[in-house]
Design an enzyme around this catalytic site. Sequence first.
Site, PDB file in Angstrom:
ATOM      1  N   ASP A   3      -6.358  -8.797  -0.094  1.00 55.05           N
ATOM      2  CA  ASP A   3      -5.248  -9.407  -0.584  1.00 55.05           C
ATOM      3  C   ASP A   3      -4.536  -9.991   0.786  1.00 55.05           C
ATOM      4  OD1 ASP A   3      -3.986  -6.429  -2.007  1.00 55.05           O
ATOM      5  OD2 ASP A   3      -4.128  -7.122   0.265  1.00 55.05           O
ATOM      6  N   ASP A  29      -0.809 -10.908   1.864  1.00 60.33           N
ATOM      7  CA  ASP A  29       0.802 -10.767   1.950  1.00 60.33           C
ATOM      8  C   ASP A  29       1.289 -11.538   2.842  1.00 60.33           C
ATOM      9  OD1 ASP A  29       0.015  -8.933   0.072  1.00 60.33           O
ATOM     10  OD2 ASP A  29       0.313  -7.232   1.414  1.00 60.33           O
ATOM     11  N   ASP A  79       4.256   0.900   9.219  1.00 59.47           N
ATOM     12  CA  ASP A  79       3.891   2.178   9.722  1.00 59.47           C
ATOM     13  C   ASP A  79       2.992   2.008  10.841  1.00 59.47           C
ATOM     14  OD1 ASP A  79       1.806   0.835   8.371  1.00 59.47           O
ATOM     15  OD2 ASP A  79       1.146   2.376   6.957  1.00 59.47           O
TER      16      ASP A  79
HETATM   17  P1  ATP Z   1      -5.211  -1.973   2.508  1.00 57.77           P
HETATM   18  O1  ATP Z   1      -6.623  -2.513   3.393  1.00 57.77           O
HETATM   19  O2  ATP Z   1      -5.581  -0.771   2.005  1.00 57.77           O
HETATM   20  O3  ATP Z   1      -4.700  -2.893   1.498  1.00 57.77           O
HETATM   21  P2  ATP Z   1      -2.662  -2.485   3.979  1.00 57.77           P
HETATM   22  O4  ATP Z   1      -2.318  -1.877   5.388  1.00 57.77           O
HETATM   23  O5  ATP Z   1      -2.785  -3.702   3.459  1.00 57.77           O
HETATM   24  O6  ATP Z   1      -4.113  -1.531   3.804  1.00 57.77           O
HETATM   25  P3  ATP Z   1      -0.830  -1.831   1.775  1.00 57.77           P
HETATM   26  O7  ATP Z   1      -0.795  -0.614   1.054  1.00 57.77           O
HETATM   27  O8  ATP Z   1      -1.371  -3.042   1.159  1.00 57.77           O
HETATM   28  O9  ATP Z   1      -1.802  -1.495   2.926  1.00 57.77           O
HETATM   29  O10 ATP Z   1       0.445  -2.285   2.622  1.00 57.77           O
HETATM   30  C1  ATP Z   1       0.814  -3.532   3.067  1.00 57.77           C
HETATM   31  C2  ATP Z   1       1.449  -3.294   4.517  1.00 57.77           C
HETATM   32  O11 ATP Z   1       2.852  -2.667   4.108  1.00 57.77           O
HETATM   33  C3  ATP Z   1       0.757  -2.592   5.424  1.00 57.77           C
HETATM   34  O12 ATP Z   1      -0.089  -3.101   6.311  1.00 57.77           O
HETATM   35  C4  ATP Z   1       2.118  -1.949   6.312  1.00 57.77           C
HETATM   36  O13 ATP Z   1       2.587  -2.995   7.084  1.00 57.77           O
HETATM   37  C5  ATP Z   1       3.271  -1.868   5.297  1.00 57.77           C
HETATM   38  N1  ATP Z   1       3.165  -0.447   4.619  1.00 57.77           N
HETATM   39  C6  ATP Z   1       2.378   0.202   3.702  1.00 57.77           C
HETATM   40  N2  ATP Z   1       2.671   1.370   3.440  1.00 57.77           N
HETATM   41  C7  ATP Z   1       3.748   1.646   4.293  1.00 57.77           C
HETATM   42  C8  ATP Z   1       4.447   2.957   4.554  1.00 57.77           C
HETATM   43  N3  ATP Z   1       3.956   3.991   3.934  1.00 57.77           N
HETATM   44  N4  ATP Z   1       5.207   3.156   5.517  1.00 57.77           N
HETATM   45  C9  ATP Z   1       5.495   1.680   6.080  1.00 57.77           C
HETATM   46  N5  ATP Z   1       4.643   0.579   6.266  1.00 57.77           N
HETATM   47  C10 ATP Z   1       3.843   0.623   5.055  1.00 57.77           C
HETATM   48 MG    MG Z   2      -3.032  -4.450   1.402  1.00 59.84          MG
END
Ligand code: ATP
Ligand code: MG
Length: 461
Positions: A76, A78, A154
């Site tokens: 996805d 964002d 994070d």
């Molecule tokens: P995935 O490939 O699983 O989607 P992702 O990094 O995009 O990995 P998401 O859960 O979609 O994970 O989160 C989007 C963004 O939000 C992350 O890239 C990060 O910048 C931020 N984020 C998510 N969870 C946390 C957290 N627990 N603490 C701080 N920032 C977070």
């Molecule tokens: Mg994501």
Amino acid sequence: MPLGNPATPIGIANINSTVTTPFTLHVIPRDQHTISRKDISPNALRVLYRLREAGFGAYLVGGAVRDLLVDGRPKDFDVATDATPEQVKQLFRNCRLIGRRFRLAHVVFGREIIEVATFRANSDDGSGDREVENGMLVRDNVYGSIEDDAVRRDFTCNALYYAIEDFSVRDYTGGFEDVMARRMRLIGDPEQRYREDPVRMLRAVRLAAKLNFQIDGPTAEPLPRLANLLSEAAPARLFEEVLKLFLSGHGVASFEGLERYGLFAVLFPESAAALKSNRTGALRRILIEGLRNTDDRVANEEPVSPAFLFALLLWPAFCRALIGLQKQGMAPEEAQRRAADRVTLHQLTTIALPRRFSLPMQEIWLLQSRFGSRQRKRVLRTLSHPRFRAAFDFLLLRQAASPEHQDDIAFWREAQLQNGQDLESAPDSVLAEDGQEGDVPRRRRRRRRSGGSATTTTTGE
Ligand code: ATP
Ligand code: MG
């Protein structure tokens, strides 16, 4: 904030101090990175351009930028912006605002949703739009600068911003260098960041497994020490995280990471104990084989199921509980039901496994004992059980640990090939009427099993 010189080295000292320390902006121009617009969802590009035309800052952010840089295909896209959710809504007819605590804009294009978030700060200074209800924070829209937004994230690899204005990547935390070095590094003080949100420990392992990154020393060091904090995380959130850990195509690597840092034992204490005490290693072989199969299924875009996954993850716990109950003299069938209930109940204190998954999980376990039976009526009943297929697949996995299931597998494979009608009229030589083992050609049973194979297996496995 003035743009930094791309060549300016990143202040490592800053990154390792606290999240409130100012960070140095590092701009990576288009010709120094590999992100191309053709790899970005056209809908995400539409949103970025529209925001930009309206005079707002517009960036692709988070996992999408990271995945594009490592040649992955983001699932996805964002977007982050300095426009407020209300301003975003005015720009898009197909936009709805969601979330009470954190207000977000969703721009909807058929099945694709582009999430647009306003830059957020992690500030506790009372500024912004905060609302407290019965002591709980129900609204927390503290908007901030892009820099605030970066440092509240994070890992450094998740805090990169792709600017539609000049196609550069903006980096406030050293994330670009870390992605190039395939390194997971927490922003700020690792221990503090894990304490703020223990689920970040799982994210460290999951993302390292998915991206094939190393977890940086200081980011890895607190993991075994702080692993227990995970048991305080919301069980519903842990359920979601476990699905992502094991059903995203990197289950084996995730499991190895979780074990390495002592996290598996916090998530699945009873299974971890069973794995540890199982001297033959058979339980571990089943688990690894099952996770490997699941990874293959994901790679082939075949469906995977949470019920099957949890049947796999909790099978060691189930076997252990079953042995315990049988040692106390409980009858096999009763012991199986009790063991299944007990394991499920205990697990629920850590991970909120919904009933729609825990019930089929238990059925998969309980069906294992039926595979030893050749009684005509039972065979037909087992074959028509809605969980038969999953339970049979589970039996195939158990075969990986112990060849004793070979006969059962051959029998049930054959039974599936014949349709129900054939079976109804099958001669007694194939299906035993009275619970005796059938005399099946090429599938001659070596010994009679009275208690059912799950029972037999628990001692063998
Ligand atoms: P995935 O490939 O699983 O989607 P992702 O990094 O995009 O990995 P998401 O859960 O979609 O994970 O989160 C989007 C963004 O939000 C992350 O890239 C990060 O910048 C931020 N984020 C998510 N969870 C946390 C957290 N627990 N603490 C701080 N920032 C977070
Ligand atoms: Mg994501």
